[in-house]
Design an enzyme around this catalytic site. Structure first.
Site, short mmCIF file in Angstrom:
data_model
loop_
_atom_site.label_atom_id
_atom_site.label_comp_id
_atom_site.label_asym_id
_atom_site.label_seq_id
_atom_site.Cartn_x
_atom_site.Cartn_y
_atom_site.Cartn_z
N ASN A 55 -11.13 32.45 -24.41
CA ASN A 55 -12.57 32.70 -24.39
C ASN A 55 -13.21 31.65 -25.28
O ASN A 55 -13.13 31.74 -26.49
CB ASN A 55 -12.87 34.12 -24.92
CG ASN A 55 -14.36 34.37 -25.02
OD1 ASN A 55 -15.16 33.64 -24.44
ND2 ASN A 55 -14.74 35.41 -25.75
N LYS A 97 -16.31 31.02 -25.70
CA LYS A 97 -17.63 31.40 -26.25
C LYS A 97 -18.62 30.24 -26.06
O LYS A 97 -18.59 29.58 -25.03
CB LYS A 97 -17.50 31.80 -27.72
CG LYS A 97 -16.36 32.81 -27.93
CD LYS A 97 -16.37 33.45 -29.27
CE LYS A 97 -15.12 34.32 -29.41
NZ LYS A 97 -15.23 35.30 -30.45
N HIS A 102 -17.86 42.08 -23.36
CA HIS A 102 -17.30 41.57 -24.62
C HIS A 102 -18.10 42.16 -25.78
O HIS A 102 -19.32 42.36 -25.66
CB HIS A 102 -17.37 40.04 -24.64
CG HIS A 102 -16.62 39.44 -25.79
ND1 HIS A 102 -17.14 39.37 -27.06
CD2 HIS A 102 -15.37 38.91 -25.86
CE1 HIS A 102 -16.24 38.82 -27.87
NE2 HIS A 102 -15.16 38.53 -27.16
N GLU A 123 -19.27 40.92 -28.39
CA GLU A 123 -20.43 40.12 -28.82
C GLU A 123 -21.63 40.38 -27.91
O GLU A 123 -22.77 40.40 -28.37
CB GLU A 123 -20.05 38.63 -28.88
CG GLU A 123 -19.19 38.35 -30.11
CD GLU A 123 -18.26 37.15 -30.01
OE1 GLU A 123 -18.43 36.32 -29.11
OE2 GLU A 123 -17.33 37.07 -30.84
N GLU A 141 -9.91 45.02 -27.46
CA GLU A 141 -10.29 44.06 -28.50
C GLU A 141 -10.94 44.81 -29.66
O GLU A 141 -12.17 45.03 -29.65
CB GLU A 141 -11.29 43.05 -27.94
CG GLU A 141 -10.73 42.17 -26.85
CD GLU A 141 -11.35 40.79 -26.91
OE1 GLU A 141 -10.61 39.83 -27.15
OE2 GLU A 141 -12.58 40.68 -26.78
N GLY A 178 -12.31 37.36 -34.64
CA GLY A 178 -12.79 36.27 -35.49
C GLY A 178 -12.65 36.54 -36.97
O GLY A 178 -13.32 35.91 -37.79
N SER A 214 -8.08 37.86 -33.14
CA SER A 214 -7.36 36.97 -34.05
C SER A 214 -5.92 36.68 -33.61
O SER A 214 -5.01 36.63 -34.44
CB SER A 214 -7.39 37.53 -35.48
OG SER A 214 -8.73 37.55 -35.96
C1 PEP Z 1 -12.60 37.10 -28.56
O1 PEP Z 1 -13.66 36.50 -28.73
O2 PEP Z 1 -12.46 37.78 -27.54
C2 PEP Z 1 -11.56 37.00 -29.56
C3 PEP Z 1 -10.51 37.73 -29.43
O3 PEP Z 1 -11.80 36.11 -30.60
P1 PEP Z 1 -10.74 35.68 -31.75
O4 PEP Z 1 -9.44 35.38 -31.08
O5 PEP Z 1 -11.37 34.52 -32.40
O6 PEP Z 1 -10.62 36.87 -32.67
#
Ligand code: PEP
Length: 259
Positions: free
Chosen positions: A13, A15, A98, A100, A170, A176, A216
């Site tokens: 992803n 972003k 997602h 976000e 998630e 993040g 992460s």
């Molecule tokens: C994500 O944005 O779906 C995600 C898992 O980000 P990160 O791996 O940076 O935690």
């Protein structure tokens, strides 16, 4: 009974990162490094790079998709993008719900449900994201939150429709933050999701829906996560922005497949 085997998948992803030039450089380096991997590789890219990158990844291991879409077919929705536009540009899949989008743009489960239905109707494979906040986790509400998200986001979908959907757990506190869920904890939640699908849509849905973990993920923890029985793949944010770390995640996952 329909028989669909679960297959493994690693999703990047990106972003709001990467210009066309940066994206071209990335896929040119990545393509030969993942050609032999068993897990499928998806890149969820910004709208502006989708078409160019989809052309470059044609006939490779890598499928290109988007990070969001509008729930309508078309119309006066300034600044939005439709699923049909994405499909024509070369998208094979789309991330929906997602955290976000849910947190920053107030997307509700009801809106997520409409987007899922539209994606499925036009033949884009959706990846539905669910997950609890740190506060919800501390209160012991993880299962309650996930139950609500799953029930309302997936409302009215048939078990046949679920054949084309991937679920991503998630936990928001892990996105993040460098705070990955313990592989065993992630496994428990994935197992719960499978049981929930089983209960609401029948054994086929429970057994065959692909469920990814995201939060992460890094080369150092990808293998242990992939070893878990109910984890079929990974959704990767930050660590998908460099070829070096993303390629390692794909190839370590390859060595730890349980499906
Ligand atoms: C994500 O944005 O779906 C995600 C898992 O980000 P990160 O791996 O940076 O935690």
């Amino acid at each position: 009974m329909r028989s669909i085997k679960r297959t493994s998948l690693i999703v990047a992803n990106w972003k709001m990162y990467k210009t066309i030039e940066e994206a071209i450089r990335f896929v040119t380096e990545l393509i030969p490094l993942v050609e032999a991997s068993v897990p499928a590789v998806y890149l969820a890219v910004p709208f502006t790079v989708l078409h160019e990158i989809a052309i470059r990844c044609k006939s490779t291991k890598i499928a290109i998709g988007a990070q969001n879409m509008n729930e309508h077919e078309e119309g006066a929705f300034t600044g939005e993008i439709s699923g049909r536009m994405l499909k024509e540009a070369g998208a094979k899949f789309v991330i929906i719900g997602h955290s976000e989008r849910r947190q920053l743009y107030h997307e509700s489960n009801e809106l997520v449900n409409k987007k899922l239905k539209k994606a499925l109707e036009i033949g884009l494979k959706p990846i539905l994201c669910v997950g609890e906040t740190a506060a919800e986790r501390e209160k012991g509400d993880t299962i309650k939150v996930l139950t609500t998200q799953l029930r309302h986001s997936l409302a009215d979908l048939t078990s046949e429709a679920l054949d084309n959907l991937t679920l991503a757990y998630e936990p928001i506190w892990a996105i993040g933050t460098n705070q990955t869920a313990m592989p065993e904890t992630a496994q428990e939640i994935h197992h719960f999701c499978r049981r929930f699908l089983d209960h609401e849509w029948g054994t086929h849905a429970g057994q065959t829906t692909r469920i990814l973990y995201g939060g992460s993920v890094k080369p150092e923890n990808a293998g242990k996560l992939m070893e878990q029985k109910d984890i079929d793949g990974l959704l990767v944010g930050n660590a998908s922005l460099s070829v070096e770390s993303f390629e390692k995640i794909v190839n370590y996952s390859n060595q730890h497949l349980t499906i």
